[in-house]
Design an enzyme around this catalytic site. Structure first.
Site, short mmCIF file in Angstrom:
data_model
loop_
_atom_site.label_atom_id
_atom_site.label_comp_id
_atom_site.label_asym_id
_atom_site.label_seq_id
_atom_site.Cartn_x
_atom_site.Cartn_y
_atom_site.Cartn_z
CE LYS A 107 -4.41 1.00 0.05
NZ LYS A 107 -5.51 0.22 -0.57
CG ASP A 147 -7.28 3.06 -1.68
OD1 ASP A 147 -7.58 1.87 -1.77
OD2 ASP A 147 -7.62 3.76 -0.71
P1 NAD Z 1 -13.15 7.69 -3.12
O1 NAD Z 1 -12.14 8.70 -2.77
O2 NAD Z 1 -13.57 7.54 -4.54
O3 NAD Z 1 -14.50 7.93 -2.26
C1 NAD Z 1 -14.50 8.04 -0.87
C2 NAD Z 1 -15.88 8.52 -0.47
O4 NAD Z 1 -16.00 8.49 0.95
C3 NAD Z 1 -16.20 9.94 -0.92
O5 NAD Z 1 -17.53 10.03 -1.35
C4 NAD Z 1 -16.01 10.74 0.37
O6 NAD Z 1 -16.74 11.95 0.39
C5 NAD Z 1 -16.55 9.73 1.37
N1 NAD Z 1 -16.19 9.99 2.76
C6 NAD Z 1 -14.98 10.29 3.28
N2 NAD Z 1 -15.08 10.45 4.62
C7 NAD Z 1 -16.39 10.24 4.93
C8 NAD Z 1 -17.13 10.26 6.14
N3 NAD Z 1 -16.56 10.51 7.31
N4 NAD Z 1 -18.46 9.98 6.08
C9 NAD Z 1 -19.07 9.72 4.90
N5 NAD Z 1 -18.41 9.69 3.73
C10 NAD Z 1 -17.09 9.95 3.74
O7 NAD Z 1 -12.62 6.29 -2.55
P2 NAD Z 1 -12.99 4.82 -3.01
O8 NAD Z 1 -12.02 4.41 -4.03
O9 NAD Z 1 -14.44 4.74 -3.29
O10 NAD Z 1 -12.64 4.00 -1.69
C11 NAD Z 1 -13.55 3.88 -0.60
C12 NAD Z 1 -13.06 2.79 0.34
O11 NAD Z 1 -12.94 1.56 -0.37
C13 NAD Z 1 -11.69 3.02 0.97
O12 NAD Z 1 -11.64 2.41 2.24
C14 NAD Z 1 -10.76 2.28 0.02
O13 NAD Z 1 -9.53 1.93 0.63
C15 NAD Z 1 -11.62 1.06 -0.25
N6 NAD Z 1 -11.27 0.34 -1.48
C16 NAD Z 1 -11.21 0.98 -2.68
C17 NAD Z 1 -10.91 0.25 -3.82
C18 NAD Z 1 -10.93 0.86 -5.20
O14 NAD Z 1 -10.77 0.10 -6.17
N7 NAD Z 1 -11.14 2.15 -5.34
C19 NAD Z 1 -10.62 -1.13 -3.72
C20 NAD Z 1 -10.71 -1.74 -2.47
C21 NAD Z 1 -11.03 -0.99 -1.36
#
Ligand code: NAD
Length: 428
Positions: A107, A147
């Site tokens: 990561k 991410d």
């Molecule tokens: P992103 O940046 O696209 O979206 C994150 C979202 O969470 C945004 O809408 C943001 O406003 C919201 N957010 C942040 N803090 C918040 C809070 N306190 N309350 C409510 N909403 C809040 O990120 P993503 O890629 O969608 O990733 C989301 C999660 O999934 C993370 O934990 C990431 O590590 C995990 N993840 C992502 C992927 C991927 O392929 N993108 C893969 C596996 C896991």
């Protein structure tokens, strides 16, 4: 992210220790797996648009590569910490193992807020990150991906810099690239869709008809939006999504009893997943406090924002109507909350199984890069569904056989696989 009293790395280690006890692992194996094998901390000087220079803190952590090159995303976030990156790297090791793909766990991150950076500054930051770490990553060592707050464009800038340094074409050095530039069709959708494949199968186990279910989702970024998309396509209804509001420095939930309109909300959401609150009001969405996402009378909760969302302090506020919690984010449920949810008899799909779709598709992207031949979207999505469904049932089968929660079963399967790889290689 750094939050008072919460440390993702300590949580990841506690989760590991718990299963290590259950598996009766020996001391050296525990010692090896409860810490990252390697980590890099570095500064990234960036020339800003106004001519000044700013220095950012960057990280890359490689937890374990016994099963293959490390794999894991890069976050851009103002509250990024070394411990968060360590935890996420460890969870990636378990995720690749439970998904049965030949990769290890890594990561990366940068402490920054991309909202405050122009596109040109973000490009220089991406290139700077690669310059500091290019010797320690690569297609056969460690492969980054997007991410939180990083995108396909960031990945392409990074790959371009890597290729400049290495003097060749290495599309497999980074995944999550744009389609047409080494990216795979379906990668953007993969994590959110994968979440819903596990929801679909879990509902079958619970004998609940998906078309009669409602859900509330924390987050409205990449994972959340695609989860909402497929869940709605399957006939489910999402009544609430939430997001972080940069201007007010707090989260809000957006609620509509009859169900949110995904395309309408997407149309008023910025690229970081923040909904425009004024426009949402005009469209008739009720704005509720950020925490209200878990207080809804729904069947399914999908935390898809950040870690530490369901904790010992708020798990009790979850309504008894909830039958299933699908952990779309990494680390959204603390061990204290897990205990409470178990008492409430709610099925919880653990994060590193539930959100494995992203890394599975990243793996498919690498395979396509190596062949220099690209699959149609239906093929990618079909293979993704197969992998997710098969991983889900391996975990479900063990959970049933041993009468343990899905989380424990998933941990046992993945830790077992990693231990076996370390032993067969003669490391321990
Ligand atoms: P992103 O940046 O696209 O979206 C994150 C979202 O969470 C945004 O809408 C943001 O406003 C919201 N957010 C942040 N803090 C918040 C809070 N306190 N309350 C409510 N909403 C809040 O990120 P993503 O890629 O969608 O990733 C989301 C999660 O999934 C993370 O934990 C990431 O590590 C995990 N993840 C992502 C992927 C991927 O392929 N993108 C893969 C596996 C896991």
């Amino acid at each position: 992210m750094a939050e008072k009293g919460f440390n993702a790395y300590k949580m990841a280690q506690a989760q590991f220790d718990d299963v290590a006890d259950k598996l009766d692992l020996d001391e050296s194996t525990r010692e090896l797996l409860r810490k990252p094998m390697r980590e890099y901390h570095f500064t990234i000087p960036v020339k800003m648009d106004d001519g000044s220079a700013k220095v950012f803190q960057g990280y890359r952590v490689q937890h374990n590569d016994a099963r293959g090159p490390c794999k894991g995303g890069i976050r851009f976030h103002p509250q990024e910490t070394a411990d968060t990156v360590r935890a996420l790297a460890m969870w990636m090791t378990w995720k690749c193992a439970v998904a049965d793909i030949p990769l290890g766990g890594g990561k990366g991150g940068v402490i920054c807020d991309p909202h405050d950076l122009s596109d040109r500054e973000q490009e220089r930051l991406c290139r700077g990150w690669i310059r500091q770490i290019s010797k320690n990553i690569g297609p056969v060592e460690d492969v980054p991906a997007p991410d939180v707050m990083t995108s396909a464009q960031h990945m392409l800038w990074m790959m371009d810099e890597y290729e400049h340094i290495e003097g060749g074409k290495y599309p497999g050095a980074i995944t999550g690239k744009p389609v047409g530039h080494g990216g795979s069709l379906g990668r953007t959708e993969a994590t959110g869709y994968g979440v819903i494949y596990t929801v679909r199968e879990a509902l079958k186990e619970l004998e609940i008809d998906i078309t009669k279910t409602t859900a509330a989702v924390q987050g409205f970024g990449n994972v959340a939006q695609h989860a909402v998309e497929l869940f709605t396509e399957y006939g489910g209804k999402v009544v609430l999504v939430s997001c972080w509001d940069q201007d007010d420095s707090k989260a809000y939930s957006y609620y509509r009893k009859d169900g949110i309109d995904l395309e309408e909300l997407r149309g008023i959401t910025d690229r970081y997943g923040t909904v425009d609150k004024e426009k949402a009001k005009e469209l008739g969405y009720e704005r509720l406090p950020g925490d209200d996402w878990l207080k809804q009378d729904v069947d399914i909760l999908i935390p898809a924002a950040l870690e530490n969302a369901i904790t010992g302090d708020n798990a009790d506020e979850i309504k008894d109507t909830v039958k299933l919690i699908a952990a779309g984010a990494n680390g959204p449920i603390t061990p204290e909350a897990d205990d409470i949810l178990e008492e409430k008899d709610m099925m919880v799909i653990p994060d590193f199984l539930c959100n494995a779709g992203g890394v599975i598709c990243s793996y498919f992207e690498q395979v396509q890069n190596n062949m220099n031949y690209y699959w149609p979207k239906e093929e990618v999505i079909g293979k993704l569904d197969d992998k997710m469904t098969s991983a889900f049932y391996k975990v479900m089968e063990l959970a049933k056989r041993k009468d343990i929660p899905l989380k424990d079963a998933a941990y046992m399967i993945s830790i077992d696989k990693v231990v076996e790889a370390c032993k067969l290689r003669g490391w321990i």
